[in-house]
Design a protein around this motif. Sequence first.
Motif, mmCIF file in Angstrom:
data_model
loop_
_atom_site.group_PDB
_atom_site.id
_atom_site.type_symbol
_atom_site.label_atom_id
_atom_site.label_comp_id
_atom_site.label_asym_id
_atom_site.label_seq_id
_atom_site.Cartn_x
_atom_site.Cartn_y
_atom_site.Cartn_z
ATOM 1 N N GLN A 224 0.805 -1.217 0.000
ATOM 2 C CA GLN A 224 0.000 0.000 0.000
ATOM 3 C C GLN A 224 0.840 1.270 0.000
ATOM 4 O O GLN A 224 0.300 2.370 -0.004
ATOM 5 N N VAL A 242 -1.738 -4.213 -10.006
ATOM 6 C CA VAL A 242 -3.117 -4.182 -9.520
ATOM 7 C C VAL A 242 -3.801 -5.487 -9.887
ATOM 8 O O VAL A 242 -3.775 -5.922 -11.051
ATOM 9 N N ASP A 243 -4.421 -6.114 -8.910
ATOM 10 C CA ASP A 243 -5.194 -7.334 -9.123
ATOM 11 C C ASP A 243 -6.622 -6.940 -9.454
ATOM 12 O O ASP A 243 -7.343 -6.408 -8.601
ATOM 13 N N LEU A 244 -7.021 -7.165 -10.684
ATOM 14 C CA LEU A 244 -8.354 -6.798 -11.144
ATOM 15 C C LEU A 244 -9.341 -7.953 -11.040
ATOM 16 O O LEU A 244 -10.485 -7.850 -11.479
ATOM 17 N N ASP A 246 -12.148 -10.360 -9.959
ATOM 18 C CA ASP A 246 -13.368 -10.320 -9.148
ATOM 19 C C ASP A 246 -14.315 -11.406 -9.633
ATOM 20 O O ASP A 246 -13.905 -12.309 -10.368
ATOM 21 N N HIS A 253 -4.642 -9.285 -14.079
ATOM 22 C CA HIS A 253 -3.681 -8.419 -13.399
ATOM 23 C C HIS A 253 -3.090 -7.432 -14.393
ATOM 24 O O HIS A 253 -2.972 -7.732 -15.591
ATOM 25 N N LEU A 307 -11.001 0.580 -13.809
ATOM 26 C CA LEU A 307 -10.785 -0.436 -12.777
ATOM 27 C C LEU A 307 -9.600 -0.082 -11.879
ATOM 28 O O LEU A 307 -9.662 -0.257 -10.660
ATOM 29 N N VAL A 308 -8.527 0.412 -12.487
ATOM 30 C CA VAL A 308 -7.362 0.815 -11.697
ATOM 31 C C VAL A 308 -7.716 2.001 -10.803
ATOM 32 O O VAL A 308 -7.339 2.042 -9.618
ATOM 33 N N GLU A 310 -10.625 2.778 -9.576
ATOM 34 C CA GLU A 310 -11.488 2.304 -8.494
ATOM 35 C C GLU A 310 -10.678 1.541 -7.446
ATOM 36 O O GLU A 310 -10.934 1.674 -6.241
ATOM 37 N N HIS A 311 -9.721 0.744 -7.906
ATOM 38 C CA HIS A 311 -8.880 -0.026 -6.966
ATOM 39 C C HIS A 311 -8.050 0.910 -6.081
ATOM 40 O O HIS A 311 -8.027 0.746 -4.855
ATOM 41 N N ASN A 315 -8.654 1.532 -1.903
ATOM 42 C CA ASN A 315 -7.578 1.278 -0.949
ATOM 43 C C ASN A 315 -7.134 2.556 -0.257
ATOM 44 O O ASN A 315 -6.753 2.529 0.925
#
Length: 376
Positions: A224, A242-244, A246, A253, A307-308, A310-311, A315
């Motif tokens: 983080q 980033v692990d996408l 879901d 990834h 997506l990135v 939002e991730h 966090n």
Amino acid sequence: MPNLLRLFLTVALLVFIAGCGDQRILEKLGFIQTTSYDLAPDKDDESEQKLLISVTIPRPDSGSGNGGVSREFLTAIASTSKGGRMNLSSQTELQLVSGQLRNTLFGISLARQGIWKHIDTLVRDPSISPRVKITVVNGNAHDLLAKNYPSHPRTGQYIDRMLEKESHSQVIPSTSLYQFTKDYFDDGIDPIAPIIKEVDGSIKIDGIALFQKDRYIMKIEPKQTLIFAFMRKDIKQGEITVDLTDENRSNEHVTLSSLVSHRSVKVTPAKGNFRVDINVKVTGSVLEYIGVLDLEKEQDRSTIERLVSEHVQANAEKLIAAMQRNRVDSLGLGKYIRSTLNYAQWHKLNWRDTYPNLEVKCHVNFRIKDYGMFTK
């Protein structure tokens, strides 16, 4: 005229003699490179908690015959830093000097109690550079510093080079004696420092230590740290995976490099308190992508950007919530609140109690700058 010449020669002789009295022979000096502070092991017959202080001193390895450099490791138990210094000095024929000090390590148990009185000692010493690094050890700093790591250079140099490299890549902050002191006395921000630990015979970065004044409270996990950096400052270089994955995406990834970010903070009065919006804009290159999307399609690239974003945003808000629960203002939001108030209003506010109830939102906008040279 003879009297004037005689006076000149007398003064010159006195200056020369005074200079000789303070002369230091290089071969007789012990240049401290790294020092560590820990709580000394408790003893039943002592009520006072003492310090375990250690130092490393590089020394020419004359026995090797190849001009190598070894090190001398000294350790002492004392009530104060200066008392420990005198104890250490009695263990070597060298005159210990601090002008080459590069790093100061604090064991995590001592850091939890507060480290300012030890930093204050360093700040008051005119021979110590304000650029000396402040580092927390997850464990015992003495044990980490005492150990030799055969695959790496001298332990002190190994730690110093690793911290330099990681700070340049924005993984951890480069916290100097000057920066820690500055943040300690600033009532609108709390200090931070990198954390290191030993793992399987090597030293690794273990995240970022967050302080409340001078007491270690919590840490940012290594995965983080870059997200924390996005919220704290602008960065010019970074890399993140980033692990996408879901429920709709399996084993997806993306690794992004050459990250450049810009942060802005907006403060708005709201319902007797304040609302703070942290806006982060990031651009970067796709270094690697594993998934079903086609990077050559603009629509799919937009999907990855969303997506990135939002991730990182999700966090970031988790980190903010954790910092508020622990009452550590490591992002320096207090400085932005303070800038909207006058002196009397700020000191009436009681920032430490106001901060946990602050409404803070992070907004992240990520854009792909490029995605490689390969095309179908």
